[in-house]
Motif scaffolding. Sequence first.
Motif, mmCIF file in Angstrom:
data_model
loop_
_atom_site.group_PDB
_atom_site.id
_atom_site.type_symbol
_atom_site.label_atom_id
_atom_site.label_comp_id
_atom_site.label_asym_id
_atom_site.label_seq_id
_atom_site.Cartn_x
_atom_site.Cartn_y
_atom_site.Cartn_z
ATOM 1 N N THR A 130 4.062 -8.540 3.793
ATOM 2 C CA THR A 130 3.242 -9.914 3.340
ATOM 3 C C THR A 130 1.609 -9.253 2.528
ATOM 4 O OG1 THR A 130 4.261 -11.038 5.283
ATOM 5 C CG2 THR A 130 2.654 -12.279 3.601
ATOM 6 N N ILE A 131 0.852 -8.834 3.282
ATOM 7 C CA ILE A 131 -0.415 -7.497 2.697
ATOM 8 C C ILE A 131 0.198 -6.977 1.636
ATOM 9 C CG2 ILE A 131 -2.190 -6.615 2.827
ATOM 10 C CD1 ILE A 131 -2.040 -7.414 5.962
ATOM 11 N N LYS A 132 0.986 -6.117 1.721
ATOM 12 C CA LYS A 132 1.655 -5.225 1.056
ATOM 13 C C LYS A 132 2.659 -6.106 -0.292
ATOM 14 C CE LYS A 132 5.345 -1.809 -0.552
ATOM 15 N NZ LYS A 132 5.830 -0.635 -0.135
ATOM 16 N N GLN A 133 3.399 -7.167 -0.571
ATOM 17 C CA GLN A 133 3.199 -7.901 -2.011
ATOM 18 C C GLN A 133 2.026 -9.109 -2.364
ATOM 19 O OE1 GLN A 133 6.608 -8.451 -2.850
ATOM 20 N NE2 GLN A 133 7.012 -6.751 -1.639
ATOM 21 N N ILE A 134 0.512 -9.119 -1.160
ATOM 22 C CA ILE A 134 -0.182 -9.784 -1.779
ATOM 23 C C ILE A 134 -1.032 -8.880 -2.708
ATOM 24 C CG2 ILE A 134 -2.194 -10.325 -0.903
ATOM 25 C CD1 ILE A 134 -1.197 -11.668 1.277
ATOM 26 N N TYR A 135 -0.851 -7.771 -1.715
ATOM 27 C CA TYR A 135 -1.544 -6.227 -2.812
ATOM 28 C C TYR A 135 -0.995 -6.794 -3.850
ATOM 29 C CZ TYR A 135 -4.754 -5.306 1.085
ATOM 30 O OH TYR A 135 -5.997 -4.942 1.755
ATOM 31 N N LYS A 136 0.632 -6.578 -4.387
ATOM 32 C CA LYS A 136 1.112 -5.761 -5.832
ATOM 33 C C LYS A 136 0.842 -7.312 -6.347
ATOM 34 C CE LYS A 136 5.427 -3.446 -4.092
ATOM 35 N NZ LYS A 136 7.012 -3.145 -3.727
ATOM 36 N N THR A 158 0.564 -17.748 4.336
ATOM 37 C CA THR A 158 -0.117 -18.891 3.623
ATOM 38 C C THR A 158 -0.603 -18.487 2.184
ATOM 39 O OG1 THR A 158 0.189 -20.561 5.277
ATOM 40 C CG2 THR A 158 -0.869 -20.871 3.316
ATOM 41 N N MET A 159 -1.332 -17.385 2.508
ATOM 42 C CA MET A 159 -1.809 -16.947 0.817
ATOM 43 C C MET A 159 -1.152 -16.649 -0.113
ATOM 44 S SD MET A 159 -5.030 -16.051 -0.241
ATOM 45 C CE MET A 159 -6.731 -16.149 1.018
ATOM 46 N N LEU A 160 -0.278 -15.895 0.462
ATOM 47 C CA LEU A 160 1.242 -15.247 -0.924
ATOM 48 C C LEU A 160 1.066 -16.494 -1.120
ATOM 49 C CD1 LEU A 160 2.826 -12.979 -1.289
ATOM 50 C CD2 LEU A 160 3.974 -13.337 -0.023
ATOM 51 N N ARG A 161 2.164 -17.723 -0.743
ATOM 52 C CA ARG A 161 2.313 -18.519 -1.924
ATOM 53 C C ARG A 161 1.345 -19.555 -2.343
ATOM 54 N NH1 ARG A 161 4.974 -19.649 3.612
ATOM 55 N NH2 ARG A 161 3.016 -20.809 4.820
#
Length: 308
Positions: free
Chosen positions: A69-75, A7-10
């Motif tokens: 998912t966390i990897k994508q967030i960090y990007k 949800t955070m990524l979205r």
Amino acid sequence: MAHDFDTMLRTIKDKQWSLADVDWDAPGAETITDEQRPKLKQFMADLVWIENIGAMGFAALADKAPTETIKQIYKYFHAEEQKHANAELALMKRWGMLDDGETPEPTVQVKMAIWVLDNFSDDMPLTGLATLIPMLECALDGALVKFLLDEVSDPVCHEVFRHINSDESRHIAVDFQVLDVVGAGPVRRQLIESAAVLKPQVLLGLIVVFVPLLNKMRDNIVAMGLSEQKLYNAVKRFVSNGDRSANTRRIPAYQMFKQQARMVIDRTHPYHRFLADPLVKLTNAFPARLLGKPPSWSKELTHEPVDR
């Protein structure tokens, strides 16, 4: 505690903004006085380079992320920190502090931090980087931004930092959620990661680079007029967020950086007299040319508005 990183990524994707969303020619630039301009220029330059150190940190964290998912967030966070730096450059340009194509010169302490992250971030454990970044964001970035908005009345500045603060609130939320997840891991992993912090190149980087960097930044912002109490409150935010999680409190790197943050804001602590201040003097005398050429990404810094 369960954390909904999907949800955070979205949310992060939905909340993207660009420099092109801001009317850089709107009235308000004239509110910056000639008296403010010299100190404000150095202040903004420090802020720009702190954002870039944060960007490098998130890029390194993406390679160590515990989930995809966390990897994508960090990007996304990496890109957002670069965008923040560019927005701050655009404000400097708006206020007549930069010529076309000019980028403010980083201090030697910033150059050393960039060099260390460029060369040794692969050796830094996840827990170390994941703790260092929120400390910088809370203690320095947060304090700097709050002070800036108190001192500057330009409405465009306030608009820009509404966007930046919105991003940073998500950065800090994820920072501490990840620490909670990592801290819940097995004790054996904690010990292995703690040992990694003691590698000579990592320990040297943390002491010789980040100690004087934090001290130099601290003294610069206090010299600008930031009250000791506001700086204390910014550090308190880092500590209170971390201490809220029993898992985070288990992380040795968190405990180490928490103690350092407390020492940084206490100018009477022997830490300053016997370690931090001598290291500031030592690094001030360090020949910047020995650090080599600036990294290629620094050439991408621009005040020009670009779309998403």
